[in-house]
Design a protein around this motif. Structure first.
Motif, PDB file in Angstrom:
ATOM      1  N   PHE A  68     -30.776 -15.524  18.002  1.00 35.55           N
ATOM      2  CA  PHE A  68     -30.373 -14.855  16.670  1.00 35.55           C
ATOM      3  C   PHE A  68     -31.193 -13.640  16.682  1.00 35.55           C
ATOM      4  O   PHE A  68     -30.468 -12.710  16.068  1.00 35.55           O
ATOM      5  CB  PHE A  68     -30.906 -15.861  15.776  1.00 35.55           C
ATOM      6  CG  PHE A  68     -30.741 -15.002  14.331  1.00 35.55           C
ATOM      7  CD1 PHE A  68     -29.525 -15.063  13.563  1.00 35.55           C
ATOM      8  CD2 PHE A  68     -31.892 -14.786  13.635  1.00 35.55           C
ATOM      9  CE1 PHE A  68     -29.442 -14.393  12.372  1.00 35.55           C
ATOM     10  CE2 PHE A  68     -31.687 -14.013  12.123  1.00 35.55           C
ATOM     11  CZ  PHE A  68     -30.724 -14.004  11.781  1.00 35.55           C
ATOM     12  N   TYR A 123     -29.126 -10.034  16.196  1.00 37.15           N
ATOM     13  CA  TYR A 123     -29.584  -9.198  14.893  1.00 37.15           C
ATOM     14  C   TYR A 123     -29.915  -7.633  15.431  1.00 37.15           C
ATOM     15  O   TYR A 123     -29.785  -6.725  14.502  1.00 37.15           O
ATOM     16  CB  TYR A 123     -30.938  -9.743  14.111  1.00 37.15           C
ATOM     17  CG  TYR A 123     -30.786  -9.149  12.601  1.00 37.15           C
ATOM     18  CD1 TYR A 123     -30.091  -9.565  11.829  1.00 37.15           C
ATOM     19  CD2 TYR A 123     -31.691  -8.070  12.671  1.00 37.15           C
ATOM     20  CE1 TYR A 123     -30.161  -8.941  10.363  1.00 37.15           C
ATOM     21  CE2 TYR A 123     -31.966  -7.461  11.242  1.00 37.15           C
ATOM     22  CZ  TYR A 123     -31.206  -7.928  10.421  1.00 37.15           C
ATOM     23  OH  TYR A 123     -31.440  -7.397   8.980  1.00 37.15           O
ATOM     24  N   ARG A 129     -24.117  -9.855  13.003  1.00 34.86           N
ATOM     25  CA  ARG A 129     -25.237 -10.514  12.454  1.00 34.86           C
ATOM     26  C   ARG A 129     -25.214 -11.750  11.764  1.00 34.86           C
ATOM     27  O   ARG A 129     -25.829 -12.828  11.914  1.00 34.86           O
ATOM     28  CB  ARG A 129     -26.001  -9.435  11.610  1.00 34.86           C
ATOM     29  CG  ARG A 129     -26.651  -8.355  12.257  1.00 34.86           C
ATOM     30  CD  ARG A 129     -27.126  -7.288  11.501  1.00 34.86           C
ATOM     31  NE  ARG A 129     -28.301  -6.457  12.257  1.00 34.86           N
ATOM     32  CZ  ARG A 129     -28.559  -5.086  11.688  1.00 34.86           C
ATOM     33  NH1 ARG A 129     -28.582  -4.906  10.444  1.00 34.86           N
ATOM     34  NH2 ARG A 129     -29.454  -4.517  12.429  1.00 34.86           N
ATOM     35  N   VAL A 130     -24.064 -11.853  10.936  1.00 36.73           N
ATOM     36  CA  VAL A 130     -23.787 -12.993  10.293  1.00 36.73           C
ATOM     37  C   VAL A 130     -23.331 -14.187  11.167  1.00 36.73           C
ATOM     38  O   VAL A 130     -23.699 -15.346  11.098  1.00 36.73           O
ATOM     39  CB  VAL A 130     -22.744 -12.897   9.260  1.00 36.73           C
ATOM     40  CG1 VAL A 130     -22.297 -14.157   8.651  1.00 36.73           C
ATOM     41  CG2 VAL A 130     -23.180 -11.734   8.166  1.00 36.73           C
ATOM     42  N   ILE A 152     -25.978 -16.425  13.040  1.00 37.90           N
ATOM     43  CA  ILE A 152     -26.673 -17.392  12.006  1.00 37.90           C
ATOM     44  C   ILE A 152     -26.456 -18.769  12.750  1.00 37.90           C
ATOM     45  O   ILE A 152     -27.270 -19.554  12.725  1.00 37.90           O
ATOM     46  CB  ILE A 152     -26.439 -17.412  10.547  1.00 37.90           C
ATOM     47  CG1 ILE A 152     -26.760 -16.197  10.115  1.00 37.90           C
ATOM     48  CG2 ILE A 152     -26.883 -18.561   9.643  1.00 37.90           C
ATOM     49  CD1 ILE A 152     -26.323 -15.759   8.646  1.00 37.90           C
ATOM     50  N   ILE A 184     -19.656 -20.316   9.516  1.00 40.02           N
ATOM     51  CA  ILE A 184     -20.864 -20.500   9.101  1.00 40.02           C
ATOM     52  C   ILE A 184     -20.904 -21.943   8.220  1.00 40.02           C
ATOM     53  O   ILE A 184     -21.501 -22.838   8.492  1.00 40.02           O
ATOM     54  CB  ILE A 184     -21.487 -19.421   8.547  1.00 40.02           C
ATOM     55  CG1 ILE A 184     -21.626 -18.347   9.494  1.00 40.02           C
ATOM     56  CG2 ILE A 184     -22.838 -20.021   8.155  1.00 40.02           C
ATOM     57  CD1 ILE A 184     -22.420 -18.624  10.732  1.00 40.02           C
TER      58      ILE A 184
END
Length: 487
Positions: free
Chosen positions: A92, A96, A116-117, A120, A177
């Protein structure tokens, strides 16, 4: 419960979950294809090239090692969970930091936020994977299937709502997600595994030894599948990769729906019988026979009706996806043989040899895609995928049959029952095709598919139920009883 009944019960629930999930995914996919543009899907496919590749490393293959191992204690599960959590956190952080570089490489700043999302999910996977591995080891496929169906329904609806609201590619990222969070909550309710942080180098090394082979094999296989998407994305842009991926992914539906479900149950059964080669051999050839019977008709239907299918279901702007759909579906028979080979190699701890097959297959796919893309577009890329499958299957079969005594006649006996039935299907399709007006494929695609698919499907079903080969007699009788056609 006997091994055969355990496998059959597991496959039943896995098929229920997989088929139901694919139906939901397919239905939601149609709606999303109408709401979004190919470019939106292209963004997601491009991101998945990176996240999917690294995702295979995040688990270290240790989840499958827990399933394959003869013995796996609570302590072992906790150590694997801890190792996966550490790896997931590092991944992660890496994504990022590297997201702006990915955005610069593809010339679009939107990739920064999307990457980036999406990353997660690597923080959530260890919590999901440990519980899922425990259910797999216990062959509790009912719970896994029900959870999968519920999550597919919720995430599909969420993605549609966000697409209607104008979220574009974000609707696909955020729904993924959400799906991971819901899966975690539901698995926590049915699994007896409550993972704890625990470090033990010896245990990590024991499961990591097998897990590394799994990861390397998965990485090589994934790289092969993503070779075409990567080249198209760099050469032709997100719209072209969206069109290609739609056709190719539809061609893999029989695999992901039926074959993958059978694989999970048979892999666990083969792992239990890894010291009994004759039993592994029986499961191997039986799996090939049933895959040809149950999945080949779908591959044939996709080859035959690619254009009317894409035209009616997705609309005219997705019509170029019909060529990749047809070409990759032509490899159906190779897939019916190659996938059981993978189950044997995984169960018998021979994965190290399979890695090099996938590496060389990826080279074949990449070379053909690269040199044919400018001339034939996504059609050339699709032939690259076909060539890679056709190349790897004979080599996989050779390696799998080194695990037990086998001959070419064994493969012939496994294939013939299904091939005879599928020949009946092709003849029925041809008869209906020449009987219907010549312009119905383009002018009335829905009616053409209904008549051609319905008549040929009934002919296939009747032949399977009432004219089965001796090897399929028990299978046909079981279905006649289910359908109340026999006592």
């Amino acid at each position: 419960m006997s091994t055969s009944n355990s496998i059959r019960g597991g496959i039943k629930w896995l098929l229920t979950g997989s088929l139901g999930g694919q139906i939901l995914q397919f239905a939601f996919g149609i709606a999303l294809a109408r709401l979004l543009v190919p470019e939106d899907f292209g963004f997601i496919v491009t991101i998945q090239i990176f996240t999917g590749f690294v995702g295979l490393v995040s688990g270290g293959g240790m989840g499958q090692a827990l399933v394959q191992s003869h013995v796996a204690s609570e302590h072992d599960f906790d150590v694997v969970f801890t190792a996966q959590l550490i790896i997931g956190a590092l991944i992660f952080g890496g994504f990022y930091l590297c997201a702006p570089l990915i955005a610069n490489a593809f010339g679009n700043p939107l990739y920064t936020g999307l990457v980036r999302v999406s990353a997660i999910s690597f923080l959530l996977r260890p919590f999901v994977n440990t519980r899922a591995s425990w259910l797999h080891r216990e062959m509790r496929f009912k719970e896994r299937s029900i959870i999968g169906l519920v999550v597919a329904a919720i995430t599909g609806l969420a993605s549609i709502v966000m697409a209607i609201a104008g979220a574009g590619p974000w609707s696909l990222i955020l729904s993924g997600i959400l799906g991971s969070l819901i899966t975690l909550v539901m698995l926590d309710r049915v699994s007896e595994r409550k993972p704890q942080l625990r470090l033990d180098y010896a245990v990590a090394q024991r499961f990591g030894a097998y897990g590394i082979k799994v990861s390397l094999n998965d990485l090589a296989s994934y790289a092969t599948k993503q070779a075409s998407n990567t080249i198209i994305s760099q050469t032709a842009g997100p719209s072209a990769v969206g069109l290609f991926n739609k056709g190719e992914s539809l061609a893999w539906l029989p695999f992901s729906t039926l074959s993958a479900s059978v694989y999970e149950a048979v892999f666990r059964a083969m792992s239990k019988a890894q010291d009994r080669p004759d039993e592994v051999k029986y499961l191997f050839y039986r799996m090939i026979t049933l895959m040809v019977v149950y999945t080949m008709p779908v591959y044939i239907g996709l080859v035959w009706m690619a254009e009317p299918f894409m035209l009616f279901v997705y609309g005219e702007r997705w019509l170029p996806s019909a060529d990749p759909l047809r070409i990759v579906s032509l490899a159906g028979l190779f897939i019916c043989i190659g996938h059981p080979c993978g189950a044997v190699l995984a169960a018998m701890n021979r994965l190290g040899r399979e890695v090099w097959i996938h590496v060389s297959q990826g080279i074949v796919v990449a070379l053909i895609c690269y040199f044919s893309l400018k001339t034939w577009g996504i059609v050339g890329a699709a032939w690259g995928v076909f060539a890679g499958i056709a190349y790897s299957t004979p080599v996989m079969y050779y390696l799998a049959t080194r695990c037990f005594p086998a001959s070419l006649s064994d493969l012939t006996r496994a294939l013939l029952p299904g091939l005879k039935l599928n020949l009946i299907l092709i003849v029925a399709l041809a008869i209906v095709h020449v009987t219907l007006p010549s312009d119905w494929r383009e002018a009335r695609p829905a009616l053409y598919m209904l008549l051609a698919g319905g008549v040929s499907g009934l002919a296939y079903l009747a032949a399977f139920l009432f004219l089965p080969a001796p090897a399929l007699a028990d299978e046909a009788l079981r279905w006649r009883r289910v359908l109340k056609l026999s006592s």
